[in-house]
Write a protein that holds these residues in place. Structure first.
Motif, PDB file in Angstrom:
ATOM      1  N   GLU A 122       0.836  -1.201   0.000  1.00  0.00           N
ATOM      2  CA  GLU A 122       0.000   0.000   0.000  1.00  0.00           C
ATOM      3  C   GLU A 122       0.873   1.253   0.000  1.00  0.00           C
ATOM      4  O   GLU A 122       1.778   1.387   0.822  1.00  0.00           O
ATOM      5  CB  GLU A 122      -0.894  -0.007   1.237  1.00  0.00           C
ATOM      6  CG  GLU A 122      -1.836   1.156   1.313  1.00  0.00           C
ATOM      7  CD  GLU A 122      -2.733   1.077   2.544  1.00  0.00           C
ATOM      8  OE1 GLU A 122      -3.078   2.150   3.071  1.00  0.00           O
ATOM      9  OE2 GLU A 122      -3.094  -0.042   2.967  1.00  0.00           O
ATOM     10  N   ASN A 153       4.698  -2.257 -10.543  1.00  0.00           N
ATOM     11  CA  ASN A 153       3.488  -2.416 -11.362  1.00  0.00           C
ATOM     12  C   ASN A 153       3.785  -2.946 -12.766  1.00  0.00           C
ATOM     13  O   ASN A 153       3.161  -2.543 -13.740  1.00  0.00           O
ATOM     14  CB  ASN A 153       2.703  -1.113 -11.446  1.00  0.00           C
ATOM     15  CG  ASN A 153       1.911  -0.845 -10.192  1.00  0.00           C
ATOM     16  OD1 ASN A 153       1.896  -1.629  -9.250  1.00  0.00           O
ATOM     17  ND2 ASN A 153       1.241   0.289 -10.159  1.00  0.00           N
ATOM     18  N   ARG A 171       4.346   9.027  -8.105  1.00  0.00           N
ATOM     19  CA  ARG A 171       2.955   9.392  -7.802  1.00  0.00           C
ATOM     20  C   ARG A 171       2.307  10.067  -9.012  1.00  0.00           C
ATOM     21  O   ARG A 171       1.136   9.834  -9.301  1.00  0.00           O
ATOM     22  CB  ARG A 171       2.882  10.288  -6.573  1.00  0.00           C
ATOM     23  CG  ARG A 171       3.075   9.522  -5.271  1.00  0.00           C
ATOM     24  CD  ARG A 171       2.965  10.480  -4.086  1.00  0.00           C
ATOM     25  NE  ARG A 171       3.084   9.763  -2.830  1.00  0.00           N
ATOM     26  CZ  ARG A 171       2.048   9.381  -2.097  1.00  0.00           C
ATOM     27  NH1 ARG A 171       0.826   9.632  -2.478  1.00  0.00           N
ATOM     28  NH2 ARG A 171       2.236   8.735  -0.953  1.00  0.00           N
ATOM     29  N   ASP A 214      -0.207   8.080 -11.296  1.00  0.00           N
ATOM     30  CA  ASP A 214      -1.390   8.659 -10.656  1.00  0.00           C
ATOM     31  C   ASP A 214      -1.721   7.924  -9.349  1.00  0.00           C
ATOM     32  O   ASP A 214      -2.825   7.421  -9.156  1.00  0.00           O
ATOM     33  CB  ASP A 214      -2.583   8.639 -11.613  1.00  0.00           C
ATOM     34  CG  ASP A 214      -3.741   9.483 -11.111  1.00  0.00           C
ATOM     35  OD1 ASP A 214      -3.499  10.456 -10.361  1.00  0.00           O
ATOM     36  OD2 ASP A 214      -4.900   9.154 -11.440  1.00  0.00           O
ATOM     37  N   LEU A 215      -0.728   7.877  -8.459  1.00  0.00           N
ATOM     38  CA  LEU A 215      -0.865   7.147  -7.201  1.00  0.00           C
ATOM     39  C   LEU A 215      -1.207   8.075  -6.046  1.00  0.00           C
ATOM     40  O   LEU A 215      -0.729   9.204  -5.974  1.00  0.00           O
ATOM     41  CB  LEU A 215       0.433   6.403  -6.868  1.00  0.00           C
ATOM     42  CG  LEU A 215       0.851   5.300  -7.827  1.00  0.00           C
ATOM     43  CD1 LEU A 215       2.257   4.806  -7.491  1.00  0.00           C
ATOM     44  CD2 LEU A 215      -0.156   4.165  -7.808  1.00  0.00           C
ATOM     45  N   ASN A 216      -2.016   7.547  -5.141  1.00  0.00           N
ATOM     46  CA  ASN A 216      -2.383   8.243  -3.911  1.00  0.00           C
ATOM     47  C   ASN A 216      -2.180   7.305  -2.735  1.00  0.00           C
ATOM     48  O   ASN A 216      -2.114   6.082  -2.905  1.00  0.00           O
ATOM     49  CB  ASN A 216      -3.854   8.674  -3.964  1.00  0.00           C
ATOM     50  CG  ASN A 216      -4.115   9.671  -5.060  1.00  0.00           C
ATOM     51  OD1 ASN A 216      -3.588  10.776  -5.038  1.00  0.00           O
ATOM     52  ND2 ASN A 216      -4.914   9.287  -6.048  1.00  0.00           N
ATOM     53  N   ASP A 236      -3.426   3.420  -2.330  1.00  0.00           N
ATOM     54  CA  ASP A 236      -3.419   2.624  -3.560  1.00  0.00           C
ATOM     55  C   ASP A 236      -2.544   1.397  -3.383  1.00  0.00           C
ATOM     56  O   ASP A 236      -1.527   1.441  -2.682  1.00  0.00           O
ATOM     57  CB  ASP A 236      -2.927   3.442  -4.753  1.00  0.00           C
ATOM     58  CG  ASP A 236      -3.910   4.505  -5.208  1.00  0.00           C
ATOM     59  OD1 ASP A 236      -5.083   4.455  -4.790  1.00  0.00           O
ATOM     60  OD2 ASP A 236      -3.492   5.378  -5.994  1.00  0.00           O
ATOM     61  N   VAL A 252       0.002  -1.296  -5.000  1.00  0.00           N
ATOM     62  CA  VAL A 252       0.970  -1.484  -6.073  1.00  0.00           C
ATOM     63  C   VAL A 252       1.643  -2.836  -5.882  1.00  0.00           C
ATOM     64  O   VAL A 252       1.569  -3.432  -4.805  1.00  0.00           O
ATOM     65  CB  VAL A 252       2.036  -0.349  -6.096  1.00  0.00           C
ATOM     66  CG1 VAL A 252       1.398   0.982  -6.402  1.00  0.00           C
ATOM     67  CG2 VAL A 252       2.799  -0.283  -4.777  1.00  0.00           C
TER      68      VAL A 252
END
Length: 124
Positions: free
Chosen positions: A6, A80, A109, A113-115, A118, A120
């Motif tokens: 996470e 990813n 990020r 487009d990661l927050n 999320d 991975v």
């Protein structure tokens, strides 16, 4: 090894260290890229700690400390299934054992487009 984790906000200290010439030159020499000044922090399930610690203990990729900074072990990794980079294991850290720090040449990020929160996957 491939594990999920996470995304979480770090302490902001990696940006300082990864902007130091000492580290950037060594990462470029050893990994073929200058890392973005910051890490993507990934919290993994504690069930993976034995495997991760074994990999870290057996890792021979080492940036030796200079007069001001600590040593860093690193292992090449893929995030990813698409972003090449590395997991870094700083000798001096305040993170818990289940935090992985991933470096690459881009700001992850933004690139993915990661927050926070999320999920991975990391393969190393």
């Amino acid at each position: 090894m491939k594990i999920d984790g996470e995304v979480t906000t770090g302490l902001g200290k990696a940006a300082f260290f990864l902007s130091q010439d000492f580290y950037t030159k060594e990462f470029e020499k050893n990994l073929g890229f200058v890392p973005y000044p910051g890490t993507l922090n990934i919290v993994v399930d504690e069930q993976h700690l034995d495997e991760i610690n074994k990999i870290k203990d057996e890792c021979e990729n080492l940036i030796k400390p200079d007069a001001e900074f600590g040593a860093v072990k690193f292992i090449e990794a893929v995030l990813n299934d698409k972003i090449r980079g590395a997991i870094v294991f700083p000798a001096k850290t305040t993170h818990e054992e289940n935090y992985l720090e991933f470096i690459s040449e881009c700001k992850l990020r933004d690139e993915l487009d990661l927050n926070d929160g999320d999920i991975v996957n990391v393969e190393f």
